[in-house]
Design a protein around this motif. Structure first.
Motif, mmCIF file in Angstrom:
data_model
loop_
_atom_site.group_PDB
_atom_site.id
_atom_site.type_symbol
_atom_site.label_atom_id
_atom_site.label_comp_id
_atom_site.label_asym_id
_atom_site.label_seq_id
_atom_site.Cartn_x
_atom_site.Cartn_y
_atom_site.Cartn_z
ATOM 1 N N TRP A 92 5.497 -0.371 -5.397
ATOM 2 C CA TRP A 92 4.745 -1.492 -6.093
ATOM 3 C C TRP A 92 4.835 -0.734 -7.693
ATOM 4 C CZ3 TRP A 92 -0.575 -0.039 -7.909
ATOM 5 C CH2 TRP A 92 -1.361 -1.400 -8.532
ATOM 6 N N TRP A 93 4.651 0.557 -7.756
ATOM 7 C CA TRP A 93 4.855 1.216 -8.873
ATOM 8 C C TRP A 93 5.937 1.141 -9.602
ATOM 9 C CZ3 TRP A 93 0.305 2.549 -11.070
ATOM 10 C CH2 TRP A 93 0.113 3.713 -11.827
ATOM 11 N N VAL A 94 7.169 1.517 -9.016
ATOM 12 C CA VAL A 94 8.392 1.738 -9.563
ATOM 13 C C VAL A 94 9.289 0.464 -9.793
ATOM 14 C CG1 VAL A 94 10.511 3.073 -9.568
ATOM 15 C CG2 VAL A 94 8.194 4.250 -8.817
ATOM 16 N N ARG A 95 9.282 -0.119 -8.694
ATOM 17 C CA ARG A 95 9.940 -1.701 -8.663
ATOM 18 C C ARG A 95 9.375 -2.551 -9.446
ATOM 19 N NH1 ARG A 95 11.061 -6.287 -5.924
ATOM 20 N NH2 ARG A 95 9.742 -5.980 -4.135
ATOM 21 N N MET A 96 7.949 -2.668 -9.164
ATOM 22 C CA MET A 96 6.965 -3.590 -9.343
ATOM 23 C C MET A 96 6.542 -3.475 -10.843
ATOM 24 S SD MET A 96 5.647 -5.568 -5.996
ATOM 25 C CE MET A 96 6.627 -5.590 -4.391
ATOM 26 N N HIS A 97 6.494 -2.314 -11.191
ATOM 27 C CA HIS A 97 5.689 -1.798 -12.534
ATOM 28 C C HIS A 97 4.379 -2.329 -12.321
ATOM 29 C CE1 HIS A 97 9.543 -0.687 -13.975
ATOM 30 N NE2 HIS A 97 10.222 -1.654 -13.602
ATOM 31 N N ALA A 98 3.680 -2.417 -11.013
ATOM 32 C CA ALA A 98 2.366 -2.582 -10.971
ATOM 33 C C ALA A 98 1.880 -4.061 -11.576
ATOM 34 C CB ALA A 98 1.336 -1.443 -11.399
ATOM 35 N N LYS A 99 2.751 -4.737 -11.859
ATOM 36 C CA LYS A 99 2.550 -6.023 -12.332
ATOM 37 C C LYS A 99 2.193 -6.901 -11.305
ATOM 38 C CE LYS A 99 4.998 -5.938 -16.801
ATOM 39 N NZ LYS A 99 5.978 -4.984 -16.571
ATOM 40 N N ILE A 100 2.515 -7.004 -10.094
ATOM 41 C CA ILE A 100 1.958 -7.909 -9.033
ATOM 42 C C ILE A 100 0.652 -7.273 -8.661
ATOM 43 C CG2 ILE A 100 2.718 -8.878 -6.727
ATOM 44 C CD1 ILE A 100 5.430 -8.636 -7.553
ATOM 45 N N PRO A 101 -0.111 -8.143 -8.691
ATOM 46 C CA PRO A 101 -1.616 -7.593 -8.294
ATOM 47 C C PRO A 101 -1.906 -7.052 -7.072
ATOM 48 C CG PRO A 101 -2.031 -10.006 -9.539
ATOM 49 C CD PRO A 101 -0.459 -9.652 -9.081
ATOM 50 N N ALA A 102 -2.527 -6.029 -7.087
ATOM 51 C CA ALA A 102 -2.757 -5.188 -5.604
ATOM 52 C C ALA A 102 -4.137 -5.823 -5.072
ATOM 53 C CB ALA A 102 -2.817 -3.825 -5.824
ATOM 54 N N GLU A 103 -3.684 -6.585 -3.904
ATOM 55 C CA GLU A 103 -4.797 -7.148 -3.173
ATOM 56 C C GLU A 103 -5.751 -6.040 -2.390
ATOM 57 O OE1 GLU A 103 -3.636 -10.398 -0.751
ATOM 58 O OE2 GLU A 103 -2.836 -11.612 -2.409
ATOM 59 N N ARG A 104 -5.127 -4.956 -2.063
ATOM 60 C CA ARG A 104 -5.788 -3.959 -1.471
ATOM 61 C C ARG A 104 -4.933 -2.739 -1.564
ATOM 62 N NH1 ARG A 104 -6.870 -3.731 4.324
ATOM 63 N NH2 ARG A 104 -5.353 -5.509 4.383
ATOM 64 N N ILE A 105 -5.575 -1.210 -1.576
ATOM 65 C CA ILE A 105 -4.592 -0.396 -1.365
ATOM 66 C C ILE A 105 -5.040 0.441 -0.216
ATOM 67 C CG2 ILE A 105 -4.308 1.829 -2.916
ATOM 68 C CD1 ILE A 105 -4.780 0.458 -5.297
ATOM 69 N N VAL A 106 -4.251 0.822 0.740
ATOM 70 C CA VAL A 106 -4.610 1.494 2.009
ATOM 71 C C VAL A 106 -3.763 2.922 2.084
ATOM 72 C CG1 VAL A 106 -4.413 0.907 4.463
ATOM 73 C CG2 VAL A 106 -4.508 -0.829 2.801
ATOM 74 N N LEU A 107 -4.677 3.700 2.422
ATOM 75 C CA LEU A 107 -4.069 5.114 2.355
ATOM 76 C C LEU A 107 -3.944 5.348 3.963
ATOM 77 C CD1 LEU A 107 -6.872 7.087 0.534
ATOM 78 C CD2 LEU A 107 -4.635 6.266 -0.441
ATOM 79 N N VAL A 108 -2.626 4.894 4.502
ATOM 80 C CA VAL A 108 -2.312 5.089 5.653
ATOM 81 C C VAL A 108 -2.304 6.303 6.399
ATOM 82 C CG1 VAL A 108 -0.504 4.444 7.306
ATOM 83 C CG2 VAL A 108 -0.940 2.841 5.438
ATOM 84 N N GLY A 109 -3.128 6.609 7.450
ATOM 85 C CA GLY A 109 -3.005 7.983 8.053
ATOM 86 C C GLY A 109 -3.861 8.984 7.551
ATOM 87 N N VAL A 110 -4.823 8.509 6.624
ATOM 88 C CA VAL A 110 -5.817 9.310 5.976
ATOM 89 C C VAL A 110 -7.031 9.647 6.788
ATOM 90 C CG1 VAL A 110 -7.440 7.971 4.998
ATOM 91 C CG2 VAL A 110 -6.591 9.942 3.777
ATOM 92 N N GLU A 111 -7.049 8.684 7.846
ATOM 93 C CA GLU A 111 -8.355 9.122 8.786
ATOM 94 C C GLU A 111 -8.040 10.226 9.669
ATOM 95 O OE1 GLU A 111 -6.623 6.042 8.683
ATOM 96 O OE2 GLU A 111 -7.900 4.817 7.623
ATOM 97 N N SER A 112 -6.745 10.399 9.893
ATOM 98 C CA SER A 112 -6.488 11.419 10.949
ATOM 99 C C SER A 112 -5.747 12.837 10.323
ATOM 100 C CB SER A 112 -5.588 10.969 12.277
ATOM 101 O OG SER A 112 -4.362 10.397 11.600
ATOM 102 N N ALA A 113 -5.748 12.793 8.629
ATOM 103 C CA ALA A 113 -5.196 14.130 8.210
ATOM 104 C C ALA A 113 -6.213 14.910 8.332
ATOM 105 C CB ALA A 113 -4.862 13.406 6.801
ATOM 106 N N ARG A 114 -5.718 16.128 8.274
ATOM 107 C CA ARG A 114 -6.522 17.177 8.315
ATOM 108 C C ARG A 114 -6.136 18.160 7.238
ATOM 109 N NH1 ARG A 114 -3.912 19.138 13.480
ATOM 110 N NH2 ARG A 114 -2.372 17.766 12.401
ATOM 111 N N PRO A 115 -6.966 18.696 6.310
ATOM 112 C CA PRO A 115 -6.555 19.568 5.106
ATOM 113 C C PRO A 115 -5.671 20.610 5.466
ATOM 114 C CG PRO A 115 -9.077 19.806 5.799
ATOM 115 C CD PRO A 115 -8.310 18.668 6.674
ATOM 116 N N ALA A 116 -4.764 20.720 4.592
ATOM 117 C CA ALA A 116 -3.903 21.733 4.621
ATOM 118 C C ALA A 116 -4.434 23.124 4.715
ATOM 119 C CB ALA A 116 -2.667 21.619 3.768
#
Ligand code: GDP
Ligand code: CA
Length: 299
Positions: free
Chosen positions: A158-182
């Motif tokens: 989205w950032w590099v190819r689309m230059h964020a020009k196509i509106p984001a309907e949603r931003i999802v942090l995949v995997g964050v629910e189960s991520a533990r801090p390093a």
């Protein structure tokens, strides 16, 4: 020695940290880096934000670009393209590739990303302790609708190819629910004399770090003052397209609105002199606020 712990994305975070080290040379700085921009391309694990911090503080950054290596060449990228290998929109330089090869090799051998990052920093000597927010896989995906039906793409696409020009309907942090801090992340926040939020993207850089289990809580309950620097000056991001990210989560692109995202965490917030009018709005949130020059034009 002053113990400073900072959360950081890429360019905004890295440039701020470089100035910080110059301003407070006798300090012990731990940086908790965003890894939600990480992506696997051509079989290689790329950590754009960790690398931007490492190269910027270690003297290897391409100054004009703000990411990637100085004196870069693109022979491998051209050769991959000649084979028709996709994707071709990501800037993979030859020098930079060595970093990704080592990282991928070490991860494949079973080392966690935090150990890999430490090994890479052995070469670059960034002058800070650089910790990934997590050793677990988290990826920011963006739901876009290019006309047919909504689909999720990796944040980098989205950032590099689309230059964020196509509106984001949603931003999802995949995997964050189960991520533990390093290892060391929560401890660095709890043991800090001051916690800093540099002018990094609030949605896709600082947001993911705070979303890792226990991190937001640690920042909220640390005894240290928490001070943030606005990435938004005069209602616009200085570099990049953070406005498109803020719009996606329904937040206005302003220094005060970004402070609002962190209001429960902050003791202090800095806005640019051009945003002095926002000071009372921020102070009404219970956060001390000052207007100072925030445009980073040199170290
Ligand atoms: P990224 O991961 O490379 O996008 O970098 P960050 O998330 O760390 O930083 C991106 C943010 O840095 C953008 O929202 C910019 O507005 C902000 N930024 C870049 N340069 C400056 C500057 O000179 N001053 C301030 N205040 N913010 C800046
Ligand atoms: Ca980033």
């Amino acid at each position: 020695m002053l113990r400073i712990t900072a959360l950081a994305g890429g360019i905004g975070g890295a440039r701020f940290l470089r100035g910080l080290l110059r301003a407070v040379p006798d300090s012990d700085v731990t940086v908790i880096g965003n890894t939600a921009d990480d992506i696997t391309l051509h079989g290689l694990h790329i950590s754009p934000d960790l690398d931007t911090v490492m190269y910027t503080l270690g003297g290897g950054i391409h100054e004009g670009q703000g990411w990637g290596r100085a004196d870069e060449t693109y022979a491998v990228k051209d050769e991959l393209a000649a084979y028709g290998a996709e994707p071709q929109w990501f800037g993979l330089g030859d020098r930079d590739l060595a970093t990704h090869v080592i990282r991928t090799q070490m991860l494949g051998a079973g080392y966690p990303l935090s150990a890999v990052t430490e090994a890479l920093c052995d070469r670059w000597q960034p002058g800070v302790r650089l910790l990934p927010m997590t050793d677990d896989r988290v990826e920011t995906h963006v739901v876009v609708d290019e006309g047919k039906r909504p689909r999720a793409v990796h944040f980098q696409e989205w950032w590099v190819r689309m230059h964020a020009k196509i509106p984001a309907e949603r931003i999802v942090l995949v995997g964050v629910e189960s991520a533990r801090p390093a290892p060391g992340v929560l401890e660095a926040i709890q043991a800090a004399d001051v916690v800093l939020l540099p002018p990094s993207n609030p949605v896709v850089s600082i947001g993911p770090i705070l979303a890792v289990a226990g991190v937001r809580d640690a920042v909220a309950t640390t005894g240290a003052p928490v001070v943030g620097v606005s990435p938004i000056i005069s209602g616009a991001p200085v570099r990049g397209m953070a406005d498109a990210c803020l719009t996606a989560i329904g937040v206005e692109t302003s220094a005060a609105a970004v402070a609002g995202l962190y209001a429960d965490l902050l003791d202090g917030w800095l806005v640019d002199t051009s945003d002095a009018g926002a000071v009372p709005t921020v102070e009404a949130l219970g956060v001390r606020c000052r207007a100072v020059p925030l445009l980073m034009s040199d170290v």
